[in-house]
Design a protein around this motif. Structure first.
Motif, short mmCIF file in Angstrom:
data_model
loop_
_atom_site.label_atom_id
_atom_site.label_comp_id
_atom_site.label_asym_id
_atom_site.label_seq_id
_atom_site.Cartn_x
_atom_site.Cartn_y
_atom_site.Cartn_z
N GLU A 52 45.13 41.34 42.63
CA GLU A 52 44.93 41.54 41.47
C GLU A 52 46.32 41.02 40.44
OE1 GLU A 52 43.71 45.38 40.83
OE2 GLU A 52 41.54 45.06 41.69
N PHE A 53 47.38 41.70 41.13
CA PHE A 53 48.69 41.34 40.55
C PHE A 53 48.83 39.89 40.40
CE2 PHE A 53 53.40 40.66 40.91
CZ PHE A 53 53.73 41.16 39.73
N MET A 54 48.84 39.19 41.55
CA MET A 54 48.99 37.75 41.73
C MET A 54 47.89 37.03 40.62
SD MET A 54 48.34 35.23 44.95
CE MET A 54 46.54 35.30 44.32
N ARG A 55 46.93 37.33 40.58
CA ARG A 55 45.74 36.68 39.79
C ARG A 55 46.20 36.81 38.12
NH1 ARG A 55 41.64 38.40 43.43
NH2 ARG A 55 41.28 40.20 42.52
N ALA A 56 46.94 38.08 37.91
CA ALA A 56 47.56 38.18 36.91
C ALA A 56 48.49 37.32 36.36
CB ALA A 56 47.72 39.64 36.48
N ARG A 57 49.36 37.21 37.27
CA ARG A 57 50.32 36.11 37.04
C ARG A 57 50.08 34.76 36.86
NH1 ARG A 57 54.82 36.42 41.73
NH2 ARG A 57 55.79 34.93 40.01
N VAL A 58 49.14 34.23 37.78
CA VAL A 58 48.31 33.05 37.75
C VAL A 58 47.58 32.91 36.35
CG1 VAL A 58 46.79 31.46 38.68
CG2 VAL A 58 48.08 32.71 40.31
N SER A 59 47.10 33.73 36.07
CA SER A 59 46.28 33.73 34.59
C SER A 59 47.41 33.35 33.36
CB SER A 59 45.57 35.03 34.51
OG SER A 59 44.97 35.16 33.32
N TYR A 115 41.16 30.52 41.82
CA TYR A 115 41.21 31.07 40.58
C TYR A 115 41.23 30.00 39.50
CZ TYR A 115 42.52 33.33 36.36
OH TYR A 115 42.77 33.72 34.86
N LEU A 116 41.84 28.80 39.87
CA LEU A 116 42.05 27.62 39.12
C LEU A 116 40.75 26.83 38.89
CD1 LEU A 116 45.25 25.97 40.36
CD2 LEU A 116 44.76 27.20 38.19
N ALA A 117 39.97 26.81 40.20
CA ALA A 117 38.58 26.28 40.27
C ALA A 117 37.53 27.15 39.32
CB ALA A 117 38.25 26.10 41.45
N SER A 118 37.80 28.29 39.19
CA SER A 118 36.93 29.45 38.67
C SER A 118 37.18 29.27 36.86
CB SER A 118 37.04 30.77 38.87
OG SER A 118 38.45 31.36 38.47
N THR A 119 38.24 28.71 36.63
CA THR A 119 38.68 28.79 35.23
C THR A 119 38.86 27.22 34.87
OG1 THR A 119 40.92 28.47 35.75
CG2 THR A 119 40.17 30.71 35.17
N ARG A 120 38.34 26.39 35.81
CA ARG A 120 37.98 24.77 35.62
C ARG A 120 39.41 24.20 35.22
NH1 ARG A 120 32.24 24.45 32.97
NH2 ARG A 120 30.91 25.61 34.54
N ASN A 121 40.28 24.52 35.82
CA ASN A 121 41.73 24.14 35.38
C ASN A 121 42.15 23.20 36.52
OD1 ASN A 121 43.11 24.91 32.72
ND2 ASN A 121 41.92 26.92 33.58
N ASP A 122 41.47 22.17 37.01
CA ASP A 122 41.80 21.44 37.92
C ASP A 122 43.02 20.44 37.99
OD1 ASP A 122 39.53 22.69 39.40
OD2 ASP A 122 38.29 20.71 39.01
N ALA A 131 50.07 32.00 33.96
CA ALA A 131 50.60 30.61 33.96
C ALA A 131 49.63 29.48 33.58
CB ALA A 131 51.09 30.25 35.43
N VAL A 132 48.40 29.85 33.77
CA VAL A 132 47.09 28.97 33.25
C VAL A 132 47.12 28.69 32.04
CG1 VAL A 132 44.87 28.59 33.32
CG2 VAL A 132 45.95 29.15 35.37
N GLN A 133 47.28 30.02 31.18
CA GLN A 133 47.30 30.16 30.08
C GLN A 133 48.23 29.19 28.95
OE1 GLN A 133 47.22 34.20 28.80
NE2 GLN A 133 45.05 34.58 29.69
#
Length: 399
Positions: A229-236, A154-161, A238-240
């Motif tokens: 999906e729930f985990m990706r929402a949590r990661v999203s 997910y981090l790679a797809s949002t380019r947040n390396d 955190a990334v934001q």
């Protein structure tokens, strides 16, 4: 010459102790059951009966098993004599039931060691212990690896390396927290003011509930997708926030959940493994090596692991663990005096004590009935799950 003399004295002791051949295993089992019975009688206020039952466990049964054991492990016999005496003296002096349950727990553990000395471990018990040690860590570790891979993807797809380091920091912190949890749990259980049997029973019951949930969760692709999906929402989220610590915290909580389950399962398995616990640790070591390969495949080579093929095997093994822990849990409640005991000794085949502990197959009506019920629940649950999947497939075909 000394060994020959000791052996002759042992044979003479057996001959004088009881008429005919002595079935050491049967005497040890009877002593074990009488100790449990004495606790139930004591708790019911029948102090005199409890004292006589505890005395009978030692004088009428364990003493017949002593001669051959005295040659093989004299220290254990001396230890047992003191523990049986402590149990009787405690009943005489009106000790609290909790104190007597602890003494009885030590006696039962020593009786199990004695049984292992007589029967030997064979190959089945070590194999079961090693398989259990391997499967628990490999299943939980594989789940953790897949979750980490999903977060990194997910981090790679949002380019947040730049936040990738948070994933590794969180995973490392989760591993440390898991190790601390293991040592803390081991210590707290060792000083808990309740009997060892009751601790084992409660641990097994909790493990069964979690294993049952995991078994069907792994079979339901839809639930795994919702969880992802729930985990990706949590990661999203955190990334934001753009915070390395937020990503680390999400990773930590995700991985530590797997670690906490691992600690719980190993606590239950360690009790069941007993004298063959070393083989459980061998299974753990093999799981570490296997997970190292899996991590290299996922994170170094960037390849997918064929989890669709692995999960059915892991589900089957997880279900078997649940059935074994149910049997052990019921047996532990029996030893703690919370459940009645209807013995089937002599009516059903008796397994090696180590094998019985690892499979939960104890010769009592209550333990076997609980395991049969657990198997039926799994069969019905699997059938219902398949029927629902068939209905969903039909609806999709018609739509």
């Amino acid at each position: 010459m000394r060994r020959l003399l000791a052996l002759l004295l042992t044979l003479l002791g057996v001959a004088l102790a009881a008429p005919g051949d002595v079935d050491v295993s049967a005497e040890l089992r009877t002593a074990h059951d009488l100790v449990a019975q004495s606790l139930r009688e004591y708790e019911a206020g029948k102090t005199d009966e409890a004292f006589r039952t505890a005395r009978s466990a030692y004088l009428d049964h364990f003493e017949y098993a002593e001669p051959p054991l005295r040659v093989l492990n004299p220290d254990l016999i001396l230890e047992m004599e003191y523990r049986f005496a402590d149990l009787r003296n405690g009943m005489k002096s009106g000790a609290r039931i909790g104190e007597l349950q602890k003494i009885a727990g030590d006696i039962n553990e020593s009786l199990r060691k004695a049984q292992s000395i007589v029967s030997g471990t064979g190959i089945l018990a070590p194999t079961l212990a090693a398989t259990g040690g391997f499967t628990i860590l490999f299943r939980e570790g594989l789940e953790a690896a897949l979750l980490m891979a999903a977060i990194l993807a997910y981090l790679a797809s949002t380019r947040n390396d730049r936040l990738r380091g948070g994933v590794w920091y969180g995973a490392l912190a989760a591993l440390v927290a898991t190790a601390v949890t293991w040592y803390a749990a081991t210590y707290l259980l060792s000083i808990a003011p309740v009997s060892r049997e009751l601790i084992s029973a409660i641990t097994s019951a909790i493990a069964v509930v979690i294993l049952f949930y995991l078994s069907f969760w792994m079979l339901q692709q839809g639930d795994r997708k919702r969880s992802a999906e729930f985990m990706r929402a949590r990661v999203s989220q955190a990334v934001q926030s753009g915070s390395l610590g937020a990503v680390a915290l999400v990773t930590f909580t995700t991985i530590y959940r797997e670690g906490f389950e691992t600690v719980l399962f190993y606590q239950a398995l360690a009790v069941a493994s007993g004298p063959v616990m070393g083989y459980m640790y061998l299974g753990v070591a093999l799981a570490v090596l296997a997970l190292a390969v899996v991590f290299a495949v996922i994170f170094r080579l960037g390849r997918r692991v064929p989890t669709q093929r692995l999960f059915p095997i892991l589900v089957a093994v997880t279900a078997l663990f649940a059935v074994a822990f149910v049997g052990n849990g019921v047996r532990a409640f029996q030893e703690a005096g919370w459940l009645p005991v209807t013995n089937l000794y002599g009516k059903v085949p008796t397994l090696d004590p180590n094998v019985a502990a690892l499979t939960g197959l104890h010769p009592t009506v209550e333990t076997l009935a609980a395991q049969v019920l657990m198997i039926l629940v799994y069969v019905v649950g699997y059938a219902v799950l398949r029927l629902r999947e068939g209905e969903r497939f039909k609806r999709k075909a018609h739509s």
